[in-house]
Design a protein around this motif. Sequence first.
Motif, PDB file in Angstrom:
ATOM      1  N   LEU A  56       2.191 -17.103  -0.541  1.00 46.58           N
ATOM      2  CA  LEU A  56       1.256 -15.578   0.114  1.00 46.58           C
ATOM      3  C   LEU A  56       1.514 -14.209  -0.585  1.00 46.58           C
ATOM      4  O   LEU A  56       0.808 -12.959  -0.507  1.00 46.58           O
ATOM      5  CB  LEU A  56       1.219 -15.945   1.475  1.00 46.58           C
ATOM      6  CG  LEU A  56       0.091 -16.321   2.508  1.00 46.58           C
ATOM      7  CD1 LEU A  56       1.011 -17.087   3.040  1.00 46.58           C
ATOM      8  CD2 LEU A  56      -1.174 -15.600   2.176  1.00 46.58           C
ATOM      9  N   LYS A  57       3.122 -14.407  -0.566  1.00 47.14           N
ATOM     10  CA  LYS A  57       4.018 -13.312  -0.665  1.00 47.14           C
ATOM     11  C   LYS A  57       3.975 -12.544  -2.141  1.00 47.14           C
ATOM     12  O   LYS A  57       2.832 -11.083  -2.597  1.00 47.14           O
ATOM     13  CB  LYS A  57       5.299 -13.035  -0.607  1.00 47.14           C
ATOM     14  CG  LYS A  57       5.786 -11.908  -0.379  1.00 47.14           C
ATOM     15  CD  LYS A  57       7.644 -12.119  -1.375  1.00 47.14           C
ATOM     16  CE  LYS A  57       7.744 -10.988  -1.249  1.00 47.14           C
ATOM     17  NZ  LYS A  57       9.656 -11.670  -2.028  1.00 47.14           N
ATOM     18  N   HIS A  58       2.923 -13.723  -2.761  1.00 49.16           N
ATOM     19  CA  HIS A  58       3.181 -13.117  -4.875  1.00 49.16           C
ATOM     20  C   HIS A  58       1.137 -12.335  -4.569  1.00 49.16           C
ATOM     21  O   HIS A  58       1.033 -11.586  -5.834  1.00 49.16           O
ATOM     22  CB  HIS A  58       2.836 -14.597  -5.600  1.00 49.16           C
ATOM     23  CG  HIS A  58       2.146 -14.244  -6.812  1.00 49.16           C
ATOM     24  ND1 HIS A  58       2.746 -13.397  -7.603  1.00 49.16           N
ATOM     25  CD2 HIS A  58       1.712 -14.729  -7.158  1.00 49.16           C
ATOM     26  CE1 HIS A  58       2.548 -13.776  -8.718  1.00 49.16           C
ATOM     27  NE2 HIS A  58       1.728 -14.260  -8.296  1.00 49.16           N
ATOM     28  N   SER A  59       0.678 -13.400  -3.346  1.00 51.32           N
ATOM     29  CA  SER A  59      -0.907 -12.564  -3.933  1.00 51.32           C
ATOM     30  C   SER A  59      -0.812 -11.559  -3.109  1.00 51.32           C
ATOM     31  O   SER A  59      -1.763 -10.349  -3.651  1.00 51.32           O
ATOM     32  CB  SER A  59      -1.773 -14.087  -2.622  1.00 51.32           C
ATOM     33  OG  SER A  59      -2.470 -15.067  -3.640  1.00 51.32           O
ATOM     34  N   PHE A  60       0.298 -10.882  -1.957  1.00 49.60           N
ATOM     35  CA  PHE A  60      -0.736  -9.220  -1.328  1.00 49.60           C
ATOM     36  C   PHE A  60       0.608  -8.874  -2.568  1.00 49.60           C
ATOM     37  O   PHE A  60      -0.054  -7.480  -1.875  1.00 49.60           O
ATOM     38  CB  PHE A  60       0.479 -10.079   0.480  1.00 49.60           C
ATOM     39  CG  PHE A  60      -0.333 -10.452   1.368  1.00 49.60           C
ATOM     40  CD1 PHE A  60      -0.988  -8.845   1.172  1.00 49.60           C
ATOM     41  CD2 PHE A  60       0.733 -11.373   1.968  1.00 49.60           C
ATOM     42  CE1 PHE A  60      -1.290 -10.094   2.751  1.00 49.60           C
ATOM     43  CE2 PHE A  60      -0.615 -12.125   2.293  1.00 49.60           C
ATOM     44  CZ  PHE A  60      -1.503 -10.952   3.340  1.00 49.60           C
ATOM     45  N   GLU A  61       1.295  -9.092  -3.136  1.00 44.23           N
ATOM     46  CA  GLU A  61       1.771  -8.596  -4.039  1.00 44.23           C
ATOM     47  C   GLU A  61       0.917  -7.869  -4.847  1.00 44.23           C
ATOM     48  O   GLU A  61       0.989  -6.538  -5.881  1.00 44.23           O
ATOM     49  CB  GLU A  61       3.452  -8.383  -4.343  1.00 44.23           C
ATOM     50  CG  GLU A  61       4.486  -8.498  -3.245  1.00 44.23           C
ATOM     51  CD  GLU A  61       5.722  -9.507  -3.968  1.00 44.23           C
ATOM     52  OE1 GLU A  61       5.272  -9.662  -5.131  1.00 44.23           O
ATOM     53  OE2 GLU A  61       6.702  -9.203  -3.607  1.00 44.23           O
ATOM     54  N   ASN A  62      -0.211  -8.615  -5.871  1.00 42.42           N
ATOM     55  CA  ASN A  62      -0.697  -8.753  -6.947  1.00 42.42           C
ATOM     56  C   ASN A  62      -2.141  -7.627  -6.719  1.00 42.42           C
ATOM     57  O   ASN A  62      -2.139  -6.897  -6.607  1.00 42.42           O
ATOM     58  CB  ASN A  62      -1.069 -10.433  -7.226  1.00 42.42           C
ATOM     59  CG  ASN A  62       0.147 -10.879  -8.006  1.00 42.42           C
ATOM     60  OD1 ASN A  62       0.678 -10.144  -8.728  1.00 42.42           O
ATOM     61  ND2 ASN A  62      -0.963 -11.901  -8.459  1.00 42.42           N
ATOM     62  N   ASP A  63      -1.912  -8.087  -4.623  1.00 40.77           N
ATOM     63  CA  ASP A  63      -3.251  -7.253  -4.644  1.00 40.77           C
ATOM     64  C   ASP A  63      -2.812  -5.351  -4.031  1.00 40.77           C
ATOM     65  O   ASP A  63      -3.562  -4.896  -4.367  1.00 40.77           O
ATOM     66  CB  ASP A  63      -4.306  -7.631  -3.247  1.00 40.77           C
ATOM     67  CG  ASP A  63      -5.534  -7.264  -3.532  1.00 40.77           C
ATOM     68  OD1 ASP A  63      -5.581  -8.300  -4.003  1.00 40.77           O
ATOM     69  OD2 ASP A  63      -5.855  -7.784  -2.219  1.00 40.77           O
ATOM     70  N   ALA A  64      -2.079  -5.076  -3.878  1.00 38.59           N
ATOM     71  CA  ALA A  64      -1.738  -4.217  -3.459  1.00 38.59           C
ATOM     72  C   ALA A  64      -0.817  -2.526  -4.967  1.00 38.59           C
ATOM     73  O   ALA A  64      -1.465  -2.608  -5.565  1.00 38.59           O
ATOM     74  CB  ALA A  64       0.121  -4.528  -2.818  1.00 38.59           C
ATOM     75  N   ASN A  65      -0.691  -4.016  -6.325  1.00 41.41           N
ATOM     76  CA  ASN A  65      -0.742  -3.317  -7.257  1.00 41.41           C
ATOM     77  C   ASN A  65      -1.331  -3.613  -8.080  1.00 41.41           C
ATOM     78  O   ASN A  65      -1.755  -2.864  -9.248  1.00 41.41           O
ATOM     79  CB  ASN A  65      -0.091  -4.324  -8.071  1.00 41.41           C
ATOM     80  CG  ASN A  65       1.502  -4.228  -7.806  1.00 41.41           C
ATOM     81  OD1 ASN A  65       2.601  -3.272  -6.741  1.00 41.41           O
ATOM     82  ND2 ASN A  65       2.323  -5.471  -8.139  1.00 41.41           N
ATOM     83  N   LYS A  66      -2.545  -4.083  -8.049  1.00 43.87           N
ATOM     84  CA  LYS A  66      -4.482  -3.218  -8.535  1.00 43.87           C
ATOM     85  C   LYS A  66      -4.879  -2.267  -7.873  1.00 43.87           C
ATOM     86  O   LYS A  66      -4.607  -1.452  -7.013  1.00 43.87           O
ATOM     87  CB  LYS A  66      -4.740  -3.851  -7.853  1.00 43.87           C
ATOM     88  CG  LYS A  66      -5.131  -6.036  -8.134  1.00 43.87           C
ATOM     89  CD  LYS A  66      -5.724  -6.580  -8.265  1.00 43.87           C
ATOM     90  CE  LYS A  66      -6.008  -8.293  -8.995  1.00 43.87           C
ATOM     91  NZ  LYS A  66      -7.129  -9.266  -7.762  1.00 43.87           N
TER      92      LYS A  66
END
Length: 430
Positions: free
Chosen positions: A420-430
Motif C-alpha cells: 500500500l505504501k509503495h502504491s501511494f508513493e508511486n502515485d505521488a511521484n507521477k
Amino acid sequence: MSNTEKIETYDAQSVHSDSESLVDLRAERPEQGSNFLAYANVVCVVAGTGTLGLPYALRLGGWIGVGILVLSLIMSVYTAIMLMKCLYYNGKYRLSSYQEIGRHAFGTPGLIAVWFFHSSIVLGAPIMYLILSGTEMKGLVNNDAINLKAWIWICAAIVAVPFVTMKTLKEVAVMSVFGALATVVLVIVAVRGSIIDLSNPMYENVHHDNVVLANLPTTVASISICFGGNVVYMHVEEAMRYPKSWNRVVAAALGTCSILYLATAIPGYITYGVEAESPILTNLPNDAFTKVGIIVIIIHVILAAPILLTSFALEFERLIDVTVARRGVFMERVYRSIVRLAVVAFCGGIACTVPYFGEFLSLLGALGNCTLIFVLPIMCYFKLIGWRHLKWYELVWCAIIVVIGLISAVIGSIDAIKALKHSFENDANK
C-alpha cells in the motif's frame, strides 16, 4: 428461559458426549445435495485462491515450501473438522453460521470479530475476481471501445444471474462442479507450459534455493492463505444430504486442492526457479494453450464468485429476516433479489472506483484468512467444548497451528501495508 439463555447456560462438554443427540442433529437430509456436490463446492472455492501463485511462493522460500504446503493441508483439515464440531456443540440444534459460533464462544466481541473477518473475505474476494476477470477479458478482446470499467460491469452482470436466481449453496453447487473442472484444466495448462520451457535456453541455468530463511514467514503466509475455505464450510455442510460425511468430504476436497497445488508449484519452480512470477501464466509460452488458461481463469472466478457471495447473502438475509415464513413466497423472492442485486452493485462499484484496492484487500485477506482458518476454530473449540479431554500431543498440535496462523496473519499484513505504501508513493511521484 429463552432458547438463547438455555444455550448459554448449558453444559456444552457434557452434551457433546451425548452421541445419540449428536447423531440426531446430523441425520440424513433427503432434500439436500450429494457429497460430491459439497466436495466440488469446496474445491471450486479453495483451489482458486492461489494455485497460480505457488511457484512464486517457492521462489520466495525455496523447496521447503513443499513441506509447508503439506503442513498447511493437515492443519486446514484439522481445523475444518473442529469448526464443524463447534456448530453442534450444544447438542440441542445446529448453529447457523461461523458468526454464531463466535457469539456463543465469546459473546458480542466474538460475533463482531468473526463478522469482520468473514465479510472482508466473502465480499473482498469476489471484488478481486471482478477486477481480474474484467482485466483479462479486456486483454483477450482488445477492443478500445469497451474500457476496463465496462468489462468489470459485464462480469458483474454475469455473476449476478446465478447469484440472484439461485437461493442456497445447494443450487450454486452445480456451478461449482464446472468451476472445479476449470481449475483442473488451468493446472494442466500450467504444467504443460512449464514442461515445454524446460528446454528453453533462457531457463537452462536457472537457480533454485532449498531454504530462504529471510523469506520464510512470507512463504508461510502465502501458502496458508491458499486453504481459505472456512467462510463457506458451514453453508456447504448445511446443503449436504449426509452431514456426517463432512470429515471425509473436506479431507478429500482439500487433499485434491493440494494435489493441484503441488502439480502446479513443483514443475513451475523446477523450470523457472528464482524467475517464477505470480501468476505463473506470465512465465508460460505465449501460445494458444496459455490463452486457454486465461479463458479458464475467467470462467473459474466468475463461477466461484457466486458461491462466496451466496455465503454472505444467506447470513445477511437471516439478519434482516428475509424468509418465506416472514415475507411470504413472492415477497421473499422480491426482497432477496433486491438485496443480492445491491450486493453485486456494491462489489462492481468498489472494483471500478477504489484505488489500491488489491493491496487493501491483501491486508484484510491475510489477516482474515489466517485468523478464520487457523486461529479462531481452535479458540472457539476450546471455549465451547473444552480442552481437558484432549491428549497432550493434541494440545501441542493446536498450539503450533495457532502460532503459525498468527505469524501468517502478521507477516501477510505487514507485506500488504508495504505494498500500500509503495502504491501511494508511486502515485505521488507521477
